[in-house]
Scaffold this motif. Structure first.
Motif, PDB file in Angstrom:
ATOM      1  N   PRO A   1     -27.447   0.974 -41.059  1.00  0.00           N
ATOM      2  CA  PRO A   1     -26.640   1.863 -40.722  1.00  0.00           C
ATOM      3  C   PRO A   1     -25.935   1.466 -39.278  1.00  0.00           C
ATOM      4  CG  PRO A   1     -28.644   2.840 -41.743  1.00  0.00           C
ATOM      5  CD  PRO A   1     -28.839   1.161 -41.679  1.00  0.00           C
ATOM      6  N   SER A   2     -26.693   0.629 -38.550  1.00  0.00           N
ATOM      7  CA  SER A   2     -25.932   0.362 -37.193  1.00  0.00           C
ATOM      8  C   SER A   2     -24.671  -0.114 -37.520  1.00  0.00           C
ATOM      9  CB  SER A   2     -26.855  -0.523 -36.303  1.00  0.00           C
ATOM     10  OG  SER A   2     -26.907  -1.654 -37.059  1.00  0.00           O
ATOM     11  N   THR A   3     -24.434  -0.854 -38.415  1.00  0.00           N
ATOM     12  CA  THR A   3     -22.947  -1.434 -38.506  1.00  0.00           C
ATOM     13  C   THR A   3     -21.870  -0.366 -38.584  1.00  0.00           C
ATOM     14  OG1 THR A   3     -23.125  -1.448 -40.971  1.00  0.00           O
ATOM     15  CG2 THR A   3     -23.997  -3.270 -39.767  1.00  0.00           C
ATOM     16  N   ILE A   4     -22.271   0.999 -38.653  1.00  0.00           N
ATOM     17  CA  ILE A   4     -21.260   1.835 -38.668  1.00  0.00           C
ATOM     18  C   ILE A   4     -20.433   1.895 -37.429  1.00  0.00           C
ATOM     19  CG2 ILE A   4     -20.947   4.263 -38.776  1.00  0.00           C
ATOM     20  CD1 ILE A   4     -23.226   4.694 -40.832  1.00  0.00           C
ATOM     21  N   ALA A   5     -21.386   1.848 -36.370  1.00  0.00           N
ATOM     22  CA  ALA A   5     -20.523   1.687 -35.109  1.00  0.00           C
ATOM     23  C   ALA A   5     -19.484   0.551 -34.750  1.00  0.00           C
ATOM     24  CB  ALA A   5     -21.801   1.553 -34.016  1.00  0.00           C
ATOM     25  N   THR A   6     -19.659  -0.319 -35.468  1.00  0.00           N
ATOM     26  CA  THR A   6     -18.591  -1.637 -35.271  1.00  0.00           C
ATOM     27  C   THR A   6     -17.667  -1.727 -36.551  1.00  0.00           C
ATOM     28  OG1 THR A   6     -20.222  -3.168 -36.026  1.00  0.00           O
ATOM     29  CG2 THR A   6     -19.987  -2.948 -33.887  1.00  0.00           C
TER      30      THR A   6
END
Length: 457
Positions: free
Chosen positions: A281-286
């Protein structure tokens, strides 16, 4: 040369009164014998085409956040105006528009026209004292073709500064009809159905994820996350609470808002459910928002919540249709009895008082431009709330559907909340905190930080 439909665009207070006629750049032939005078300072430019036009050789600069690939159809839609007036439109797109426009005001480097996508940012620009109120002509066009709500969004202290331009419906979920058909999945009609489908996809296909998303957008990174929260709040708390939240009658971190964010987290922050094709999910930011839904075409993702304009971000040759490569369904509400619609759009603000600028602003507020833009958008992905837009001129079925929704007087429509908030919040902390949130920051800290940033005055 392309033809322009018969109607008059009167630019008032010392500006051009232009007759847009079916004569290909000829003198007025609309049956009225030329442009009508609307005031002592109005100049009649009925012979405004070719060398006789007093606008010949002038230029108008546009500054906007609309960049490649969406900018091509915008530029093409100005050709009729340029050919008939001799005015050259200089287009500048900037991914960092929201950050740079106020800075350009400070440095004295404003464009003639800016397409502002946030009423909150419009307020900020009006507060500089550099924005020019809309002409009488533009005001009449807004009243006739857009209506009261859209006039309100483009106004500051009840004075109209900016006519609506494009519009979009944000309450959509993109998906692959073929993937759904192959798996036997049905389009959900309630929020519970949506979550059940999410769970089923995760169990059925370990090689993909139910959802994919991207929050990346230059200095505007985070705005897709604000759309998620707004869409869900509109569904769980209703339009009245939504309005109270947007104007800060209730705090940003109200329990109802916290409940809505929790529902968003149940999708976007669960590693079983996102981020298909990119990683955890953290890849959504980039992940850039333009790329967010692309894994659907590679069978790595099943659903992507994004606005109608996302149709223009699919690769050339992608069939956008109910039986095509991709299509979109309405983001369901808590039950089938309510169907709120979240949307957005841009507004045409002017910063130079000149005939060519006001004439072009009047053209942009007219059905002539709306229909020219529809025809120029060959791949779809654009729509307007202009009531003079002929739905048949829209290429994409999703655009046609969106136009019908926007033109439906019964629709429970609400403008994008972050765009309505003070720009320090809506185009500032709301974006950054939603980015921090998807990276792992907890719900309470996120909402509290945004609430603390709300201007005191």
């Amino acid at each position: 040369m392309a033809l322009i439909t018969t109607r008059k665009v009167l630019a008032v207070a010392g500006v051009a009164a232009l007759s847009l006629t079916t004569a290909a750049c000829g003198s007025s032939s609309d049956g009225g014998g030329g442009s009508e005078s609307t005031g002592p300072d109005t100049t009649d430019y009925s012979d405004w085409c070719g060398m006789k036009s007093e606008l010949q050789g002038k230029s108008v600069s546009i500054y906007t956040s609309i960049v490649t690939p969406e900018d091509a159809s915008h530029k093409a839609s100005y050709k009729e105006f340029e050919d008939c007036t001799g005015v050259k439109i200089n287009y500048e797109g900037d991914k960092d528009f929201e950050k740079n426009l106020p800075q350009r005001a400070q440095s004295g480097n404003l464009p003639d026209i800016a397409f502002i996508p946030q009423p909150g940012l419009l307020q900020t620009m009006v507060d500089t004292g550099l924005a020019i109120p809309a002409s009488e002509t533009v005001g009449k066009e807004v009243d006739e073709y857009f209506g009261e709500d859209w006039r309100k969004y483009g106004s500051v202290d009840d004075e109209l500064y900016a006519a609506p331009l494009g519009a979009n419906v944000k309450s959509y979920v993109w998906y692959s009809p073929k993937m759904f058909k192959d798996k036997g999945y049905e389009v959900p009609t309630t929020w519970d159905d949506l979550m059940s489908l999410t769970e089923k996809i995760a169990a059925d296909d370990p090689g993909a994820k139910p959802w994919c998303a991207g929050f990346g957008s230059g200095t505007a990174t985070g705005w897709p996350g604000t759309d998620w929260l707004e869409d869900v709040l509109l569904r769980t708390a209703g339009p009245d609470v939504y309005d109270q939240w947007v104007d800060h009658s209730i705090p940003f971190n109200d329990p109802k808002v916290s409940e809505a964010l929790g529902k968003v987290a149940a999708i976007l922050k669960d590693p079983k459910y996102t981020n298909g094709g990119f990683g955890d999910p953290s890849t959504i930011a980039t992940t850039q928002f333009q790329d967010g839904g692309q894994p659907i075409l590679k069978n790595k993702c099943y659903m992507h919540r994004q606005a109608s304009f996302y149709a223009s971000n699919w690769p050339e040759g992608t069939k956008v249709a109910e039986d095509g490569d991709v299509w979109a369904f309405y983001l369901p509400s808590v039950d089938e009895s309510s169907k709120p619609v979240l949307g957005g759009g841009e507004f045409v603000a002017t910063f130079r008082d000149a005939p060519e600028v006001k004439a072009f602003a009047a053209f942009l507020a007219s059905p002539d431009w709306a229909n020219a833009k529809a025809k120029a958008t060959k791949g779809g992905g654009w729509v307007s709330a202009n009531k003079g837009l002929e739905v048949k001129n829209l290429v994409s079925p999703i655009d046609q559907q969106s136009a019908e929704i926007l033109q439906d007087p019964k629709a429970v429509f609400r403008f994008d909340g972050s765009d309505m908030m003070p720009s320090a919040v809506g185009a500032g902390t709301f974006w950054t905190q939603m980015t921090n949130w998807v990276k792992g920051q907890d719900d309470k800290t996120t909402l509290d930080n945004i609430e603390q940033s709300w201007p005191q005055n």
